[in-house]
Design an enzyme around this catalytic site. Sequence first.
Site, PDB file in Angstrom:
ATOM      1  N   ARG A 123     101.309  23.452  75.146  1.00 57.22           N
ATOM      2  CA  ARG A 123     102.329  23.208  74.134  1.00 57.22           C
ATOM      3  C   ARG A 123     102.009  23.989  72.864  1.00 57.22           C
ATOM      4  NH1 ARG A 123     102.461  18.776  77.313  1.00 57.22           N
ATOM      5  NH2 ARG A 123     104.378  17.560  77.425  1.00 57.22           N
ATOM      6  N   THR A 124     103.059  24.251  72.076  1.00 57.41           N
ATOM      7  CA  THR A 124     102.846  24.882  70.774  1.00 57.41           C
ATOM      8  C   THR A 124     102.368  23.804  69.817  1.00 57.41           C
ATOM      9  OG1 THR A 124     104.647  26.429  71.209  1.00 57.41           O
ATOM     10  CG2 THR A 124     103.913  26.247  68.940  1.00 57.41           C
ATOM     11  N   LEU A 125     101.057  23.713  69.652  1.00 58.03           N
ATOM     12  CA  LEU A 125     100.483  22.695  68.771  1.00 58.03           C
ATOM     13  C   LEU A 125     100.499  23.154  67.319  1.00 58.03           C
ATOM     14  CD1 LEU A 125      97.431  21.685  70.977  1.00 58.03           C
ATOM     15  CD2 LEU A 125      99.642  20.545  70.815  1.00 58.03           C
ATOM     16  N   TRP A 151     109.175  25.437  67.541  1.00 59.92           N
ATOM     17  CA  TRP A 151     108.759  25.354  66.135  1.00 59.92           C
ATOM     18  C   TRP A 151     109.629  26.254  65.255  1.00 59.92           C
ATOM     19  CZ3 TRP A 151     104.090  22.392  66.359  1.00 59.92           C
ATOM     20  CH2 TRP A 151     103.650  21.919  65.112  1.00 59.92           C
TER      21      TRP A 151
END
Length: 232
Positions: free
Chosen positions: A9-11, A116
């Site tokens: 995931r795009t953390l 995001w």
Amino acid sequence: MDRVAETERTLYPYVTGSSVVAIKYKDGILMAADMGGSYGSTLRYKSVERVKPIGKHSLLGASGEISDFQEILRYLDELILYDNMWDDGNSLGPKEVHNYLTRVMYNRRNKFNPLWNALVLGGVKNGQKYLGMVNMIGINFEDNHVATGLGNHLARPILRDEWHENLTFEEGVKLLEKCMRVLLYRDRSAVNKIQISKITEEGATVFPPFSLKTYWEFSAFKNPTLGAEGSW
């Protein structure tokens, strides 16, 4: 047994773009964004296009993670292709595309795997102008002028004071340049390479990038910490 790879995931966003500002004007929609891409706090890339035409009637601008924006463009390419395959003489307008994006962003947020980005979607169809935005958790609205990122705090007050519905193209460009100049002065992620786009009933036009005229001799710029006790 083969190990199942975990979903990534795009953390945290890596390469990001700053503000997008868009307004309605007399003939359609005007949108502006700079072409900077920041790697953390480093202004690494200076030719990133963040405004793209979508189908026949829409224009999309994005701030935030550039790779997530590329993923959104892939979704939209599939959507427009599927729409064209019907060959029924109809095509998706800006309101439909905006609604689709709100569902995508909210769906990904519910999976704790958000895209995001903050997105601005504008367009014209059947003489009706449309301008809306959606953020990374699916919050969305439409208005006569919108902005993302720091532009939401610094550009929107200027637009509230100076925007009116009968703006000509030249007046609209001048107003967007004023907003982008303020952002260039105040936003560390901004770069002086601006791209302005318009969309009317005739279609979308993305103009070549240009640099704004700036003035850096203000006294506050020369000594920004004057009177700031305890600053570095």
